[in-house]
Design an enzyme around this catalytic site. Structure first.
Site, PDB file in Angstrom:
ATOM      1  N   CYS A  43      33.726 -85.100 -13.139  1.00  0.00           N
ATOM      2  CA  CYS A  43      33.561 -83.500 -13.601  1.00  0.00           C
ATOM      3  C   CYS A  43      34.531 -82.834 -12.748  1.00  0.00           C
ATOM      4  CB  CYS A  43      32.398 -83.164 -12.803  1.00  0.00           C
ATOM      5  SG  CYS A  43      31.852 -81.012 -12.618  1.00  0.00           S
ATOM      6  N   CYS A  48      35.504 -81.277 -15.802  1.00  0.00           N
ATOM      7  CA  CYS A  48      35.307 -79.687 -15.517  1.00  0.00           C
ATOM      8  C   CYS A  48      35.866 -78.873 -15.055  1.00  0.00           C
ATOM      9  CB  CYS A  48      33.859 -80.103 -15.341  1.00  0.00           C
ATOM     10  SG  CYS A  48      32.689 -80.594 -15.713  1.00  0.00           S
ATOM     11  N   LYS A  51      39.672 -78.818 -15.717  1.00  0.00           N
ATOM     12  CA  LYS A  51      40.415 -78.539 -17.301  1.00  0.00           C
ATOM     13  C   LYS A  51      39.683 -76.546 -17.361  1.00  0.00           C
ATOM     14  CE  LYS A  51      36.727 -77.977 -19.215  1.00  0.00           C
ATOM     15  NZ  LYS A  51      35.413 -78.494 -19.713  1.00  0.00           N
ATOM     16  N   TYR A 177      33.739 -82.268 -27.407  1.00  0.00           N
ATOM     17  CA  TYR A 177      34.338 -81.310 -26.832  1.00  0.00           C
ATOM     18  C   TYR A 177      34.905 -80.795 -26.154  1.00  0.00           C
ATOM     19  CZ  TYR A 177      29.100 -80.534 -25.313  1.00  0.00           C
ATOM     20  OH  TYR A 177      27.418 -79.765 -24.837  1.00  0.00           O
ATOM     21  N   GLU A 181      38.961 -78.706 -26.259  1.00  0.00           N
ATOM     22  CA  GLU A 181      39.648 -77.393 -25.647  1.00  0.00           C
ATOM     23  C   GLU A 181      40.110 -77.545 -24.858  1.00  0.00           C
ATOM     24  OE1 GLU A 181      34.770 -77.690 -22.741  1.00  0.00           O
ATOM     25  OE2 GLU A 181      36.083 -79.800 -21.914  1.00  0.00           O
ATOM     26  N   HIS A 434      24.929 -51.859 -22.497  1.00  0.00           N
ATOM     27  CA  HIS A 434      25.041 -51.056 -23.028  1.00  0.00           C
ATOM     28  C   HIS A 434      26.592 -50.871 -22.262  1.00  0.00           C
ATOM     29  CE1 HIS A 434      26.094 -49.573 -26.819  1.00  0.00           C
ATOM     30  NE2 HIS A 434      26.132 -48.434 -26.362  1.00  0.00           N
ATOM     31  N   GLU A 439      24.202 -57.023 -25.640  1.00  0.00           N
ATOM     32  CA  GLU A 439      23.080 -56.261 -25.712  1.00  0.00           C
ATOM     33  C   GLU A 439      22.600 -57.074 -27.062  1.00  0.00           C
ATOM     34  OE1 GLU A 439      23.205 -52.342 -26.429  1.00  0.00           O
ATOM     35  OE2 GLU A 439      25.867 -52.888 -26.101  1.00  0.00           O
TER      36      GLU A 439
END
Ligand code: NDP
Length: 457
Positions: A43, A48, A51, A177, A181, A434, A439
């Site tokens: 990672c 992760c 990347k 993945y 990516e 908002h 939302e």
């Protein structure tokens, strides 16, 4: 004299291994970690973190384009790959330093070198033997590539993060993945990207989400060759020629394989320790991460539960809490949220519609497709897609899926609601923020037509 050198020897200083060994050390256990590379694991060093830094780097191109209608004049914007890679490497060095301090501050002994089990309590590192009352295997996984002629010319995500130069034309094989990516990264930075996809983009994700991403990638001119496989790779000078299963030839500067990862269990001495694996090399563990040898545990990608960093961390924590803090816990792998940092990103928690139909039968499905407010002015033709899957009998929300800007940030909060067993009525009773995309998750009111009812008509 204690019978063993350590209470816990962890092999592998990645996310799961560091969490387990540092908690053990913090709880007063004699803890050691063995690592053949730099501390940090996939990672931090080649997954992760680097990347996502590259994803951020790539997004500026679209942001510069989008800024024009907001009144900005951006002239002469150019990208320098070497600057991005160098700065990313500096950040990795910083994180590596932090990981080393974490181990030191928690009195974890670091043994640098490849660890091999020589018996159920002994690990050999650089010719030295150390013994542990408990052993934790956290050695992770490694990219796996199909055996086809010329595969030695291919790179994996490991090398993609270190390329000396950005390829002008890149082929990406796979559609999981990592493939999507990196497609976003290279496309964003200006490369011509062709994805070679044998089945579908992100198989296993909700079908509407995969389709929504395919649509956005097409708009960004990522060329997706679906239903094709590479049968051979040939190198002439600096160029690579890929032969596809449909007979087509593709000439590129670089081919990146992102065709899955396999557990790093070869030559680890598992036979000597008596630890059983599955056919794919993954260590077999129970819910407590315990292998068939009662004092040997395994966490993270070396098992094949869920290949995600936070899962490895939760599993590593569970092992040390159970062994050294009198707090027996198991990693809870129900409703684990996940994100794909594609462009736009995807995030999801709970069941896909197809999975939910199998479990619950009748569902209420709500969806929303809209142009995000930012693009009303930017002029970019990009849509956000959101979906809520509800068990019709109980009104419980069993899956939420989103493709669009900030989806990982949004779904993390939604995951808490799902973990608490929230119903659609409770989503509806929540006041929205908002104007935001998030939302929509509390304002979707119209059920999508039921496919069975539609079929009956
Ligand atoms: P994935 O398992 O996600 O995807 C593998 C892809 O390769 C699939 O599209 C699969 O196709 C394809 N494939 C497999 N074998 C071949 C082959 N021989 N020829 C052509 N295509 C093939 O693997 P990744 O390598 O992308 O990632 C590994 C894991 O790492 C992920 O599962 C994920 O858990 C983790 N990860 C998580 C990230 C995150 O959290 N954001 C980021 C990156 C990785 P098919 O669908 O047809 O089988």
């Amino acid at each position: 004299m204690p019978q063993f050198d350590y209470d816990l020897i962890t092999i592998g200083a990645g996310s799961g291994g560091v969490r387990a060994s540092r908690l053990a050390g913090g709880y007063g256990a004699r803890s050691a970690v063995v690592e053949s590379d730099r501390v940090g694991g996939t990672c931090v060093l080649r997954g992760c973190i680097p990347k996502k830094l590259l994803v951020y780097g790539a997004h500026y191109a679209a942001q510069f384009e989008d800024a024009v209608n907001y009144g900005w004049t951006i002239e002469g914007a150019r990208h320098d790959w070497a600057t991005l890679i160098n700065n990313k490497n500096k950040e990795l060095d910083r994180l590596h330093g932090i990981y080393l301090s974490i181990l030191k501050n928690n009195k974890v002994a670091l043994h640098e070198g490849r660890g091999v089990l020589v018996d159920p309590h002994t690990v050999e590192v650089n010719g030295k033997r150390i013994t542990g009352a408990n052993i934790l295997i956290a050695v992770g996984g490694w990219p796996t590539l199909p055996k086809i002629p010329g595969i030695e010319h291919a790179i994996t995500s490991n090398e993609a993060l270190e390329l000396p130069k950005r390829p002008e034309r890149i082929a990406i094989v796979g559609a999981g993945y990592i493939a999507v990516e990196f497609a976003g990264i290279f496309e964003g930075l200006g490369s011509e990207v062709t994805m070679i996809v044998r089945s579908q983009l992100l198989r296993g994700f909700d079908d509407d989400i995969s389709a929504a991403l395919a649509g956005e990638m097409a708009k960004r001119h990522v060329n997706v060759k679906q239903g094709a496989e590479v049968t051979a790779i040939a190198k002439q000078g600096e160029l690579l020629t890929l032969t596809l299963s449909n007979g087509e030839k593709l000439i590129v500067d670089c081919v990146l394989y992102a065709t899955g990862r396999t557990p790093n269990t070869k030559s680890l001495g598992l036979e000597a320790a008596g630890v059983k694996t599955k056919e794919n090399g993954a260590i077999i563990v129970d819910d407590w991460q315990r292998t068939n040898v009662s004092h040997i545990y395994a966490v993270g990608d070396v098992t094949d539960k869920i290949q995600l960093t936070p899962v490895a961390i939760a599993e590593g924590r569970a092992v040390s809490e159970t062994l050294f803090n009198n707090n027996p816990i198991k990693a809870d792998l129900e409703n684990v949220p996940t994100a794909v940092f594609s462009t736009p990103p995807i995030s999801t928690v709970g069941l896909t519609e197809a999975q939910a139909r199998k479990v619950y039968g009748k569902l209420d499905v709500y969806e929303s497709r809209f142009k995000p407010l930012i693009h009303t002015l930017s002029g970019r033709d990009e849509r956000t897609y959101m979906k809520i899957v509800v068990d019709a009998k109980t009104d419980k929300v069993v899956g939420c899926h989103m493709m669009g800007a900030d989806s990982p940030e949004i779904i993390q909060g939604i995951a808490i609601a799902i973990k608490c067993g929230a119903t659609k009525a409770q989503f509806d009773a929540t006041v929205g923020i908002h104007p935001s995309a998030a939302e929509e998750f509390v304002t979707m009111r119209t059920k999508r037509a039921d496919p069975e009812a539609q079929a009956a008509q």
